[in-house]
Design an enzyme around this catalytic site. Sequence first.
Site, PDB file in Angstrom:
ATOM      1  CG  ASP A  90      75.043  42.257 -48.510  1.00  0.00           C
ATOM      2  OD1 ASP A  90      74.950  43.377 -47.973  1.00  0.00           O
ATOM      3  OD2 ASP A  90      74.053  41.646 -48.947  1.00  0.00           O
ATOM      4  CB  SER A  91      73.474  42.031 -44.288  1.00  0.00           C
ATOM      5  OG  SER A  91      72.630  42.341 -45.374  1.00  0.00           O
ATOM      6  N   GLY A  97      69.741  46.568 -41.869  1.00  0.00           N
ATOM      7  CA  GLY A  97      69.096  47.885 -41.968  1.00  0.00           C
ATOM      8  C   GLY A  97      68.130  48.192 -40.848  1.00  0.00           C
ATOM      9  CB  CYS A 150      76.574  45.667 -46.942  1.00  0.00           C
ATOM     10  SG  CYS A 150      75.200  46.019 -45.821  1.00  0.00           S
ATOM     11  CD  GLU A 180      68.885  37.755 -47.766  1.00  0.00           C
ATOM     12  OE1 GLU A 180      68.947  36.521 -47.727  1.00  0.00           O
ATOM     13  OE2 GLU A 180      69.880  38.482 -48.028  1.00  0.00           O
ATOM     14  CB  CYS A 238      69.706  48.563 -50.355  1.00  0.00           C
ATOM     15  SG  CYS A 238      69.670  46.883 -49.680  1.00  0.00           S
ATOM     16  CG  HIS A 267      69.485  42.700 -50.322  1.00  0.00           C
ATOM     17  ND1 HIS A 267      70.551  43.043 -49.520  1.00  0.00           N
ATOM     18  CD2 HIS A 267      69.139  41.421 -49.967  1.00  0.00           C
ATOM     19  CE1 HIS A 267      70.829  42.021 -48.711  1.00  0.00           C
ATOM     20  NE2 HIS A 267      69.993  41.040 -48.966  1.00  0.00           N
TER      21      HIS A 267
HETATM   22  N1  DGL Z   1      72.593  44.798 -48.918  1.00  0.00           N
HETATM   23  C1  DGL Z   1      72.462  45.591 -47.705  1.00  0.00           C
HETATM   24  C2  DGL Z   1      72.624  47.054 -48.083  1.00  0.00           C
HETATM   25  O1  DGL Z   1      73.173  47.334 -49.141  1.00  0.00           O
HETATM   26  C3  DGL Z   1      71.190  45.208 -47.021  1.00  0.00           C
HETATM   27  C4  DGL Z   1      71.141  45.610 -45.622  1.00  0.00           C
HETATM   28  C5  DGL Z   1      70.269  44.791 -44.725  1.00  0.00           C
HETATM   29  O2  DGL Z   1      70.665  43.680 -44.395  1.00  0.00           O
HETATM   30  O3  DGL Z   1      69.250  45.344 -44.294  1.00  0.00           O
HETATM   31  O4  DGL Z   1      72.265  47.953 -47.360  1.00  0.00           O
END
Ligand code: DGL
Length: 272
Positions: free
Chosen positions: A11-12, A44, A75, A154, A192, A194
């Site tokens: 993931d990011s 994103g 992600c 975050e 998402c 997150h």
């Molecule tokens: N967890 C990522 C997703 O599902 C977050 C993306 C981001 O870093 O903006 O889209």
Amino acid sequence: MPSDRPIGVFDSGVGGLTVLKELRKQLPGESTVYLGDEARMPYGEREAAEVVLFTRQAIRWLAANADPKLVVVACNTATAVALEVVREESGVPIIGVVRPGAAAALSATSRRAIGVLATRLTVRSGAYYRALRDLDPLVDVLQQPCPTLVPLIEAGKARSEEARAAVRQYMAPLLSEGAVVAPGVDTVLLGCTHYPLMRWAIEEIAGPSVRVVDSATTTTLAVREVLASHGALSRASSAEHRVFATGERERPRAVARAMFEEDVEVEEATLS
Ligand code: DGL
């Protein structure tokens, strides 16, 4: 596909930990290697070409450092814009989260009216709209970009008043009065990984008549199915879990510790 190798999860940032948690719960014999690209999140807000490049680098890193039998791109943003490209290039089987997310939302909806909360790039890509309409061409889909949620999560502010206010603002166009679809959506899909960390606020504002679903369970089912059909489910009775991050490691460590209720060492990774 060898059964004794780990599952890679990417993931990011910390969002993919919500998928990792479900994987660890449902598949306790599977070892995992998690990679969060903290240094370059949020994805994103980036251009699609950048996210393709970063996802390619992450898959390569996992292949070189973890030798995974399968990688979960946990992600939505990376899945939405990069999955098809990296899947073609990579020798490792890859599962994304958009199709499982769409399947979860369609099994939850009663009036066929689904709201999708996602990052700006995921919404712009149209990936959820296509995935949902592929499965049900008549379903109503309202997509809502929520650009401030990932930075809040975050920053460790998932349970703040600021988080609640942001969710209230984003949810307004999906729910009864303001919604394009009358009387609003009956299901909200957390598009998402997150956002499950803010589920408390999303459920509170959605109210009891709206179902809130995410892709963690259906993604885990997809992983189980692929591994089982290739005879690659682990036969081990215990598993090993490693977490890596680029850039910041203290914040992901705190989120991981709270989520898994154990101390989690976050090791350093460099992507190029
Ligand atoms: N967890 C990522 C997703 O599902 C977050 C993306 C981001 O870093 O903006 O889209």
